[in-house]
Design an enzyme around this catalytic site. Structure first.
Site, PDB file in Angstrom:
ATOM      1  N   HIS A   1       8.649 -44.994   7.915  1.00  0.00           N
ATOM      2  CA  HIS A   1       7.626 -44.384   8.099  1.00  0.00           C
ATOM      3  C   HIS A   1       6.617 -44.908   8.703  1.00  0.00           C
ATOM      4  CE1 HIS A   1       9.282 -43.012   3.397  1.00  0.00           C
ATOM      5  NE2 HIS A   1       8.146 -41.993   3.779  1.00  0.00           N
TER       6      HIS A   1
ATOM      7  N   LYS B   1      10.086 -36.812  -7.726  1.00  0.00           N
ATOM      8  CA  LYS B   1      10.972 -38.041  -7.490  1.00  0.00           C
ATOM      9  C   LYS B   1       9.949 -39.281  -8.026  1.00  0.00           C
ATOM     10  CE  LYS B   1      12.271 -36.904  -2.695  1.00  0.00           C
ATOM     11  NZ  LYS B   1      11.559 -37.109  -0.845  1.00  0.00           N
TER      12      LYS B   1
ATOM     13  N   ARG C   1      13.782 -35.903  10.189  1.00  0.00           N
ATOM     14  CA  ARG C   1      15.279 -36.942  10.932  1.00  0.00           C
ATOM     15  C   ARG C   1      16.177 -35.712  11.365  1.00  0.00           C
ATOM     16  NH1 ARG C   1      14.228 -39.924   5.185  1.00  0.00           N
ATOM     17  NH2 ARG C   1      13.548 -38.023   5.050  1.00  0.00           N
TER      18      ARG C   1
ATOM     19  N   SER D   1      13.670 -43.612   1.587  1.00  0.00           N
ATOM     20  CA  SER D   1      13.694 -44.390   0.883  1.00  0.00           C
ATOM     21  C   SER D   1      15.114 -44.505   0.080  1.00  0.00           C
ATOM     22  CB  SER D   1      12.446 -43.567   0.105  1.00  0.00           C
ATOM     23  OG  SER D   1      11.412 -43.804   0.429  1.00  0.00           O
TER      24      SER D   1
HETATM   25  P1  ADP Z   1       8.317 -37.167   0.186  1.00  0.00           P
HETATM   26  O1  ADP Z   1       8.996 -37.319  -0.817  1.00  0.00           O
HETATM   27  O2  ADP Z   1       7.169 -35.671   0.753  1.00  0.00           O
HETATM   28  O3  ADP Z   1       9.474 -36.019   1.701  1.00  0.00           O
HETATM   29  P2  ADP Z   1       8.898 -39.592   1.437  1.00  0.00           P
HETATM   30  O4  ADP Z   1       7.928 -40.804   1.165  1.00  0.00           O
HETATM   31  O5  ADP Z   1      10.175 -38.924   1.318  1.00  0.00           O
HETATM   32  O6  ADP Z   1       8.088 -38.415   0.727  1.00  0.00           O
HETATM   33  O7  ADP Z   1       8.461 -39.162   3.548  1.00  0.00           O
HETATM   34  C1  ADP Z   1       7.271 -38.634   4.126  1.00  0.00           C
HETATM   35  C2  ADP Z   1       7.266 -38.233   5.987  1.00  0.00           C
HETATM   36  O8  ADP Z   1       8.145 -39.304   6.217  1.00  0.00           O
HETATM   37  C3  ADP Z   1       8.520 -37.067   5.438  1.00  0.00           C
HETATM   38  O9  ADP Z   1       7.947 -36.160   5.997  1.00  0.00           O
HETATM   39  C4  ADP Z   1       9.457 -37.968   5.575  1.00  0.00           C
HETATM   40  O10 ADP Z   1      10.799 -36.635   6.855  1.00  0.00           O
HETATM   41  C5  ADP Z   1       9.491 -39.128   7.316  1.00  0.00           C
HETATM   42  N1  ADP Z   1      10.546 -39.488   6.559  1.00  0.00           N
HETATM   43  C6  ADP Z   1      10.981 -41.060   5.453  1.00  0.00           C
HETATM   44  N2  ADP Z   1      11.733 -41.131   6.502  1.00  0.00           N
HETATM   45  C7  ADP Z   1      11.978 -41.207   7.747  1.00  0.00           C
HETATM   46  C8  ADP Z   1      12.119 -42.064   9.186  1.00  0.00           C
HETATM   47  N3  ADP Z   1      13.234 -43.091   8.639  1.00  0.00           N
HETATM   48  N4  ADP Z   1      11.452 -41.034  10.280  1.00  0.00           N
HETATM   49  C9  ADP Z   1      10.966 -40.667  10.656  1.00  0.00           C
HETATM   50  N5  ADP Z   1      10.104 -39.952   9.739  1.00  0.00           N
HETATM   51  C10 ADP Z   1      10.854 -40.434   8.426  1.00  0.00           C
END
Ligand code: ADP
Length: 157
Positions: free
Chosen positions: A17, A41, A91, A128
């Site tokens: 992130h 979630k 990803r 996450s």
């Molecule tokens: P959500 O619950 O909305 O999917 P996340 O907190 O899991 O939110 O992720 C927020 C954003 O960050 C999403 O667009 C996700 O694809 C992106 N993301 C998460 N991990 C990575 C990573 N390692 N590299 C690039 N983008 C990421």
């Protein structure tokens, strides 16, 4: 002033992130990290507020980044912050399918443009949910988290 919302659950906020935020700052004047409440979630508003405060501490020295928990539609949140863009990361193909559906729906219901960055290949395996899974088994996940992030919270241990 070009402002992007970077919405997510951020449970927890990872180095993946943080990489998207850093790259977003090259594209936008301001990045607002929005910690949304995703019923699938995380249904705890106070959990989102606590996460937002901890993420905000990471960016205390970066005036172009702000962090807020928000309860409404991402597009509505973006409008209230004067943001014309939603920033997201992908990803893998399964991420892309999900992100494309979200982006298409958000552009149907608003004028907000979604900008999707491909993950840094070195960080594409960091999620996450994987971090939560490792932590639940007692693995030290600190290298997947930005330096200085307090997670898990003491009561989650
Ligand atoms: P959500 O619950 O909305 O999917 P996340 O907190 O899991 O939110 O992720 C927020 C954003 O960050 C999403 O667009 C996700 O694809 C992106 N993301 C998460 N991990 C990575 C990573 N390692 N590299 C690039 N983008 C990421």
């Amino acid at each position: 002033m070009r402002t992007a919302i970077f919405p997510g659950s951020f449970n927890p906020f990872t180095i993946g992130h943080a990489d998207i935020v850093a790259r977003g700052l090259r594209l936008f004047d301001r990045v607002v990290i929005g910690v949304g409440y995703n019923v699938r979630k995380d249904d705890a508003a106070c959990g989102a507020a606590k996460r937002a405060a901890r993420i905000a501490a990471l960016y205390a020295g970066e005036p172009r980044v702000s962090v807020e928990a928000y309860p409404q539609l991402t597009t509505e949140f973006a409008k209230t912050r004067g943001a014309g863009f939603i920033l997201r990361g992908v990803r893998e193909v399964s991420d892309f399918e999900y992100e494309r559906r979200l982006a298409d729906m958000n552009s149907d219901i608003s004028d907000i443009e979604t900008v999707i960055l491909t993950a840094n290949p070195a960080l594409a395996h960091v999620s996450s949910s994987a971090v939560r899974e490792l932590a639940a088994f007692g693995y030290d996940v600190s290298r997947f988290l930005p330096a200085g992030l307090v997670w898990p919270e003491p009561q989650q241990l």
